[in-house]
Design a protein around this motif. Structure first.
Motif, PDB file in Angstrom:
ATOM      1  N   ARG A   1       0.640  -1.228  -0.063  1.00 56.18           N
ATOM      2  CA  ARG A   1       0.017  -0.030  -0.024  1.00 56.18           C
ATOM      3  C   ARG A   1       0.868   1.270  -0.176  1.00 56.18           C
ATOM      4  O   ARG A   1       0.358   2.301   0.027  1.00 56.18           O
ATOM      5  CB  ARG A   1      -1.166  -0.136   1.063  1.00 56.18           C
ATOM      6  CG  ARG A   1      -1.672  -1.315   1.402  1.00 56.18           C
ATOM      7  CD  ARG A   1      -2.937  -1.062   0.324  1.00 56.18           C
ATOM      8  NE  ARG A   1      -4.161  -2.118   0.398  1.00 56.18           N
ATOM      9  CZ  ARG A   1      -4.864  -2.360  -0.196  1.00 56.18           C
ATOM     10  NH1 ARG A   1      -5.267  -1.579  -1.266  1.00 56.18           N
ATOM     11  NH2 ARG A   1      -5.802  -3.525   0.011  1.00 56.18           N
TER      12      ARG A   1
ATOM     13  N   LYS B   1      -6.972   4.666   2.206  1.00 54.87           N
ATOM     14  CA  LYS B   1      -7.504   3.613   2.600  1.00 54.87           C
ATOM     15  C   LYS B   1      -8.965   3.722   2.258  1.00 54.87           C
ATOM     16  O   LYS B   1      -9.821   2.855   1.805  1.00 54.87           O
ATOM     17  CB  LYS B   1      -7.609   3.740   4.022  1.00 54.87           C
ATOM     18  CG  LYS B   1      -6.440   2.822   4.986  1.00 54.87           C
ATOM     19  CD  LYS B   1      -6.697   2.731   6.403  1.00 54.87           C
ATOM     20  CE  LYS B   1      -5.533   2.116   7.075  1.00 54.87           C
ATOM     21  NZ  LYS B   1      -5.523   2.110   8.463  1.00 54.87           N
TER      22      LYS B   1
ATOM     23  N   ASN C   1       2.208  -3.075   4.180  1.00 56.35           N
ATOM     24  CA  ASN C   1       1.850  -4.105   3.455  1.00 56.35           C
ATOM     25  C   ASN C   1       0.248  -4.077   3.114  1.00 56.35           C
ATOM     26  O   ASN C   1      -0.434  -2.967   3.223  1.00 56.35           O
ATOM     27  CB  ASN C   1       2.035  -5.148   4.293  1.00 56.35           C
ATOM     28  CG  ASN C   1       1.201  -5.183   5.847  1.00 56.35           C
ATOM     29  OD1 ASN C   1       0.260  -4.433   5.728  1.00 56.35           O
ATOM     30  ND2 ASN C   1       1.306  -6.026   6.912  1.00 56.35           N
ATOM     31  N   SER C   2      -0.438  -5.082   2.900  1.00 59.51           N
ATOM     32  CA  SER C   2      -1.774  -4.982   2.409  1.00 59.51           C
ATOM     33  C   SER C   2      -2.712  -4.795   3.402  1.00 59.51           C
ATOM     34  O   SER C   2      -3.756  -3.823   3.023  1.00 59.51           O
ATOM     35  CB  SER C   2      -2.197  -6.452   1.731  1.00 59.51           C
ATOM     36  OG  SER C   2      -2.189  -7.355   2.777  1.00 59.51           O
ATOM     37  N   ASN C   3      -2.423  -4.749   4.580  1.00 62.84           N
ATOM     38  CA  ASN C   3      -3.195  -4.382   5.929  1.00 62.84           C
ATOM     39  C   ASN C   3      -2.941  -2.895   6.082  1.00 62.84           C
ATOM     40  O   ASN C   3      -3.081  -2.609   7.426  1.00 62.84           O
ATOM     41  CB  ASN C   3      -3.135  -5.353   6.717  1.00 62.84           C
ATOM     42  CG  ASN C   3      -3.743  -6.784   6.321  1.00 62.84           C
ATOM     43  OD1 ASN C   3      -4.764  -6.743   5.575  1.00 62.84           O
ATOM     44  ND2 ASN C   3      -2.958  -7.814   6.657  1.00 62.84           N
ATOM     45  N   TYR C   4      -2.088  -2.214   5.838  1.00 60.08           N
ATOM     46  CA  TYR C   4      -1.354  -0.870   5.947  1.00 60.08           C
ATOM     47  C   TYR C   4      -0.579  -0.943   7.218  1.00 60.08           C
ATOM     48  O   TYR C   4      -0.468   0.129   7.805  1.00 60.08           O
ATOM     49  CB  TYR C   4      -2.653   0.007   6.379  1.00 60.08           C
ATOM     50  CG  TYR C   4      -3.395   0.651   5.034  1.00 60.08           C
ATOM     51  CD1 TYR C   4      -2.992   1.637   4.049  1.00 60.08           C
ATOM     52  CD2 TYR C   4      -4.424  -0.313   4.396  1.00 60.08           C
ATOM     53  CE1 TYR C   4      -3.662   2.023   2.801  1.00 60.08           C
ATOM     54  CE2 TYR C   4      -5.050   0.110   3.252  1.00 60.08           C
ATOM     55  CZ  TYR C   4      -4.424   1.024   2.400  1.00 60.08           C
ATOM     56  OH  TYR C   4      -5.148   1.412   1.332  1.00 60.08           O
ATOM     57  N   LYS C   5       0.039  -2.065   7.566  1.00 62.19           N
ATOM     58  CA  LYS C   5       1.118  -2.310   8.554  1.00 62.19           C
ATOM     59  C   LYS C   5       2.228  -1.517   7.901  1.00 62.19           C
ATOM     60  O   LYS C   5       2.887  -2.425   6.980  1.00 62.19           O
ATOM     61  CB  LYS C   5       1.172  -3.582   9.095  1.00 62.19           C
ATOM     62  CG  LYS C   5       1.897  -3.580  10.277  1.00 62.19           C
ATOM     63  CD  LYS C   5       2.109  -5.153  10.694  1.00 62.19           C
ATOM     64  CE  LYS C   5       3.072  -5.386  11.785  1.00 62.19           C
ATOM     65  NZ  LYS C   5       3.124  -6.705  12.392  1.00 62.19           N
TER      66      LYS C   5
END
Length: 375
Positions: free
Chosen positions: A141, A246, A323-327
């Motif tokens: 992301r 997001k 990453n894909s989960n915005y971490k």
């Protein structure tokens, strides 16, 4: 009122109109205010809803997003000086944004160089050399880094730039976004360091900055493109963060600040892309050069091979990804691929995080170039 007085008033009115109207090659909106940074660099304050980026045919129904939903204070970086900004020189009123005044020649050259812009999702073009890292373990992301900017002796028919980037490819299609600094005399008309943003979308075409429609400028003080004033012999620092919003899916570029809140410069709307809806397959960072037709390659980074300490050659530091989960994590949390295609002229050395923890994941890169770098 006599005819002579009436004619005089008309003449005075026309004189006033033509003295305050500026003709632009890429926009018809009359600026509210202008800022002349140097002899050939002027920014016009344009109504944010009438800026040239919104005239792209894919953005006819686009609604401007005024602020990123994930560029928050906790992503603020610490350390370092020398921000890349003319924020003390440019300050448009509320509702207006700074747009670089361009010529038809600049727009044409931007489109030509967009075809040559190197990105690892496509085959290398002749005379292009690179030194950097990438990860293809997406979806991602976003990517961010600090990287040094340096004055270099680059020929009129050469290009040298350093960038962070994200991208996705499928068959013969490529979606790509990058941002960084560049020395490109053929494009900008001088040997100065310029910060830039670049994109390539679903129509297969790409563009720099605001030279053609697509990028939406939001900041009223920091433009997407500007010359970077460097002190002689002293490197500057570019701190950029490219990330997907997001809520909207738009791709933002944020300038990470040292002693102030981060500044959202603007974004590339999601409508421009067809392979980036759910993030990017690849992220990366590094330096790139384009040789002259004669085969002579320009310097990269600061022109010194990475054989000394972390500050002796060009450097990318604090390279982080979402990453894909915005971490957010250091880039080496993923599998990393090193890219160096001309070891005779350029080098790459991954830094030791055990010795230099304050730099996070970092690498040194660059070299002098020359006539033996290969094709």
């Amino acid at each position: 009122m006599s005819t002579r007085i009436r004619m005089a008033l008309v003449v005075n009115l026309l004189s006033l109109i033509f003295s305050t109207t500026i003709v632009h090659s890429n926009q018809s909106t009359v600026p509210l205010r202008s800022f002349k940074i140097s002899e050939n660099v002027t920014y016009d304050c344009i109504d944010i809803y009438k800026q040239p980026g919104l005239s792209h045919p894919l953005l006819k129904t686009h609604k401007i997003q005024m602020q990123s939903s994930i560029s928050k204070p906790e992503l603020k970086m610490q350390n370092g000086k020398n921000e890349t900004s003319n924020k003390k020189k440019i300050g448009c009123p509320n509702g207006y944004v700074p747009i670089l005044r361009t010529t038809k020649g600049f727009v044409t050259n931007s489109q030509i160089f967009a075809e040559k812009h190197f990105h690892p999702l496509s085959a290398d073009s002749p005379g292009t050399h690179t030194a950097g890292v990438r990860s293809s373990n997406g979806p991602f992301r976003g990517v961010q880094a600090w990287f040094s900017a340096n004055a270099l002796n680059v020929g009129k028919d050469q290009v040298s730039y350093s960038q962070i980037y994200i991208g996705s490819g499928s068959k013969n299609q490529v979606n790509y976004i990058s941002a960084g600094w560049m020395i490109n005399p053929s494009l900008y008309g001088d040997q100065r360091v310029w910060v830039f943003g670049f994109w390539k979308g679903k129509d297969g075409k790409g563009c720099y900055n605001t030279a053609c429609p697509g990028f939406v400028q939001v900041s009223k003080v920091i433009p997407i493109v500007e010359p970077y004033v460097l002190k002689p012999g002293v490197p500057g620092w570019v701190r950029y963060f490219i990330h997907q919003d997001k809520n909207t899916g738009n791709w933002w570029i944020t300038q990470l600040m040292d002693d102030a809140p981060n500044e959202d410069i603007g974004y590339w709307p999601k409508e421009l892309f067809n392979l980036l809806d759910n993030g990017a397959n690849m992220v990366g960072a590094g330096g790139v050069v384009q040789a002259s037709p004669s085969g002579s390659s320009p310097p990269m980074g600061n022109g010194i091979l990475p054989n000394g300490g972390p500050q002796d050659s060009g450097v990318f530091t604090n390279i982080k990804v979402l990453n894909s989960n915005y971490k957010q994590s250091q880039m080496d949390s993923f599998r990393i691929e090193s890219l160096v295609d001309s070891v005779k002229c350029y080098g790459l050395r991954i830094g030791s995080q055990k010795r230099f923890t304050r730099l996070g994941y970092f690498f040194n890169y660059g070299g002098l170039g020359g006539n033996k770098c290969g094709v």
